[in-house]
Design a protein around this motif. Structure first.
Motif, PDB file in Angstrom:
ATOM      1  N   ALA A 166       0.850  -1.193   0.000  1.00 59.46           N
ATOM      2  CA  ALA A 166       0.000   0.000   0.000  1.00 59.46           C
ATOM      3  C   ALA A 166       0.885   1.242   0.000  1.00 59.46           C
ATOM      4  O   ALA A 166       1.862   1.324   0.741  1.00 59.46           O
ATOM      5  CB  ALA A 166      -0.904   0.014   1.231  1.00 59.46           C
ATOM      6  N   TYR A 167       0.528   2.184  -0.856  1.00 61.99           N
ATOM      7  CA  TYR A 167       1.259   3.441  -0.995  1.00 61.99           C
ATOM      8  C   TYR A 167       0.299   4.594  -0.790  1.00 61.99           C
ATOM      9  O   TYR A 167      -0.884   4.499  -1.100  1.00 61.99           O
ATOM     10  CB  TYR A 167       1.869   3.565  -2.398  1.00 61.99           C
ATOM     11  CG  TYR A 167       2.876   2.508  -2.720  1.00 61.99           C
ATOM     12  CD1 TYR A 167       4.236   2.730  -2.509  1.00 61.99           C
ATOM     13  CD2 TYR A 167       2.484   1.276  -3.227  1.00 61.99           C
ATOM     14  CE1 TYR A 167       5.176   1.754  -2.808  1.00 61.99           C
ATOM     15  CE2 TYR A 167       3.409   0.290  -3.524  1.00 61.99           C
ATOM     16  CZ  TYR A 167       4.752   0.539  -3.313  1.00 61.99           C
ATOM     17  OH  TYR A 167       5.670  -0.434  -3.594  1.00 61.99           O
ATOM     18  N   ILE A 168       0.825   5.714  -0.286  1.00 62.51           N
ATOM     19  CA  ILE A 168       0.056   6.952  -0.176  1.00 62.51           C
ATOM     20  C   ILE A 168       0.467   7.851  -1.330  1.00 62.51           C
ATOM     21  O   ILE A 168       1.663   8.077  -1.562  1.00 62.51           O
ATOM     22  CB  ILE A 168       0.322   7.675   1.156  1.00 62.51           C
ATOM     23  CG1 ILE A 168      -0.120   6.803   2.320  1.00 62.51           C
ATOM     24  CG2 ILE A 168      -0.397   9.027   1.187  1.00 62.51           C
ATOM     25  CD1 ILE A 168       0.237   7.370   3.670  1.00 62.51           C
ATOM     26  N   TYR A 169      -0.520   8.350  -2.061  1.00 65.70           N
ATOM     27  CA  TYR A 169      -0.279   9.283  -3.154  1.00 65.70           C
ATOM     28  C   TYR A 169      -0.369  10.689  -2.594  1.00 65.70           C
ATOM     29  O   TYR A 169      -1.409  11.109  -2.097  1.00 65.70           O
ATOM     30  CB  TYR A 169      -1.312   9.088  -4.262  1.00 65.70           C
ATOM     31  CG  TYR A 169      -1.072   9.947  -5.466  1.00 65.70           C
ATOM     32  CD1 TYR A 169      -0.094   9.615  -6.392  1.00 65.70           C
ATOM     33  CD2 TYR A 169      -1.821  11.094  -5.684  1.00 65.70           C
ATOM     34  CE1 TYR A 169       0.129  10.395  -7.506  1.00 65.70           C
ATOM     35  CE2 TYR A 169      -1.600  11.887  -6.795  1.00 65.70           C
ATOM     36  CZ  TYR A 169      -0.626  11.535  -7.697  1.00 65.70           C
ATOM     37  OH  TYR A 169      -0.391  12.317  -8.798  1.00 65.70           O
ATOM     38  N   LEU A 195      -4.022  -5.175  -9.435  1.00 70.09           N
ATOM     39  CA  LEU A 195      -3.817  -6.556  -9.007  1.00 70.09           C
ATOM     40  C   LEU A 195      -2.587  -7.168  -9.667  1.00 70.09           C
ATOM     41  O   LEU A 195      -1.888  -7.962  -9.041  1.00 70.09           O
ATOM     42  CB  LEU A 195      -5.066  -7.386  -9.313  1.00 70.09           C
ATOM     43  CG  LEU A 195      -6.348  -6.907  -8.613  1.00 70.09           C
ATOM     44  CD1 LEU A 195      -7.533  -7.740  -9.049  1.00 70.09           C
ATOM     45  CD2 LEU A 195      -6.189  -6.942  -7.112  1.00 70.09           C
ATOM     46  N   LEU A 196      -2.313  -6.803 -10.906  1.00 69.72           N
ATOM     47  CA  LEU A 196      -1.130  -7.329 -11.586  1.00 69.72           C
ATOM     48  C   LEU A 196       0.169  -6.828 -10.966  1.00 69.72           C
ATOM     49  O   LEU A 196       1.154  -7.554 -10.900  1.00 69.72           O
ATOM     50  CB  LEU A 196      -1.156  -6.971 -13.074  1.00 69.72           C
ATOM     51  CG  LEU A 196      -2.185  -7.729 -13.904  1.00 69.72           C
ATOM     52  CD1 LEU A 196      -2.204  -7.214 -15.338  1.00 69.72           C
ATOM     53  CD2 LEU A 196      -1.915  -9.215 -13.879  1.00 69.72           C
ATOM     54  N   LYS A 197       0.155  -5.583 -10.497  1.00 74.35           N
ATOM     55  CA  LYS A 197       1.357  -4.996  -9.892  1.00 74.35           C
ATOM     56  C   LYS A 197       1.391  -5.200  -8.381  1.00 74.35           C
ATOM     57  O   LYS A 197       2.341  -4.785  -7.724  1.00 74.35           O
ATOM     58  CB  LYS A 197       1.424  -3.494 -10.196  1.00 74.35           C
ATOM     59  CG  LYS A 197       1.615  -3.195 -11.663  1.00 74.35           C
ATOM     60  CD  LYS A 197       1.647  -1.698 -11.902  1.00 74.35           C
ATOM     61  CE  LYS A 197       1.770  -1.367 -13.372  1.00 74.35           C
ATOM     62  NZ  LYS A 197       1.752   0.081 -13.600  1.00 74.35           N
ATOM     63  N   HIS A 198       0.331  -5.801  -7.819  1.00 76.01           N
ATOM     64  CA  HIS A 198       0.229  -6.018  -6.367  1.00 76.01           C
ATOM     65  C   HIS A 198       0.397  -4.692  -5.620  1.00 76.01           C
ATOM     66  O   HIS A 198       1.201  -4.566  -4.709  1.00 76.01           O
ATOM     67  CB  HIS A 198       1.262  -7.041  -5.880  1.00 76.01           C
ATOM     68  CG  HIS A 198       1.146  -8.351  -6.574  1.00 76.01           C
ATOM     69  ND1 HIS A 198       0.271  -9.323  -6.152  1.00 76.01           N
ATOM     70  CD2 HIS A 198       1.762  -8.856  -7.666  1.00 76.01           C
ATOM     71  CE1 HIS A 198       0.365 -10.366  -6.959  1.00 76.01           C
ATOM     72  NE2 HIS A 198       1.266 -10.106  -7.885  1.00 76.01           N
ATOM     73  N   LYS A 199      -0.392  -3.708  -6.036  1.00 79.19           N
ATOM     74  CA  LYS A 199      -0.224  -2.347  -5.529  1.00 79.19           C
ATOM     75  C   LYS A 199      -1.575  -1.722  -5.185  1.00 79.19           C
ATOM     76  O   LYS A 199      -2.531  -1.817  -5.953  1.00 79.19           O
ATOM     77  CB  LYS A 199       0.467  -1.523  -6.614  1.00 79.19           C
ATOM     78  CG  LYS A 199       0.739  -0.106  -6.280  1.00 79.19           C
ATOM     79  CD  LYS A 199       1.479   0.509  -7.459  1.00 79.19           C
ATOM     80  CE  LYS A 199       1.718   1.951  -7.310  1.00 79.19           C
ATOM     81  NZ  LYS A 199       2.394   2.505  -8.477  1.00 79.19           N
ATOM     82  N   ILE A 200      -1.624  -1.091  -4.008  1.00 79.94           N
ATOM     83  CA  ILE A 200      -2.800  -0.348  -3.557  1.00 79.94           C
ATOM     84  C   ILE A 200      -2.362   1.096  -3.398  1.00 79.94           C
ATOM     85  O   ILE A 200      -1.380   1.376  -2.717  1.00 79.94           O
ATOM     86  CB  ILE A 200      -3.310  -0.879  -2.204  1.00 79.94           C
ATOM     87  CG1 ILE A 200      -3.668  -2.356  -2.308  1.00 79.94           C
ATOM     88  CG2 ILE A 200      -4.485  -0.047  -1.706  1.00 79.94           C
ATOM     89  CD1 ILE A 200      -3.815  -3.034  -0.961  1.00 79.94           C
TER      90      ILE A 200
END
Length: 64
Positions: free
Chosen positions: A6-9, A52-57
């Motif tokens: 999980a990342y914060i933009y 989902l492909l990059k496993h990134k939220i």
């Protein structure tokens, strides 16, 4: 494995918030996250994007 990071933009940049997230529960204006190791965080904002492909939220803080 199906976990994601999980990342914060913020200000046009992405900052790592929590690795190996396996549970995400939106609760009103807050998002509850838990990772494989049992670490838990609550984020105030909304989900901007999930890949989902990059496993990134990607999360974004709520603007007032």
């Amino acid at each position: 494995m199906c976990e994601a990071n999980a990342y914060i933009y913020k200000n046009g940049k992405e900052e790592l918030y929590l690795e190996n997230v396996d549970l995400l529960i939106p609760e009103g204006s807050k998002i509850y996250l838990r990772n494989l190791f049992g670490e838990q965080k609550t984020f105030e904002g909304h989900v901007k994007e999930i890949s989902l492909l990059k496993h990134k939220i990607l999360l974004e803080e709520t603007k007032e």
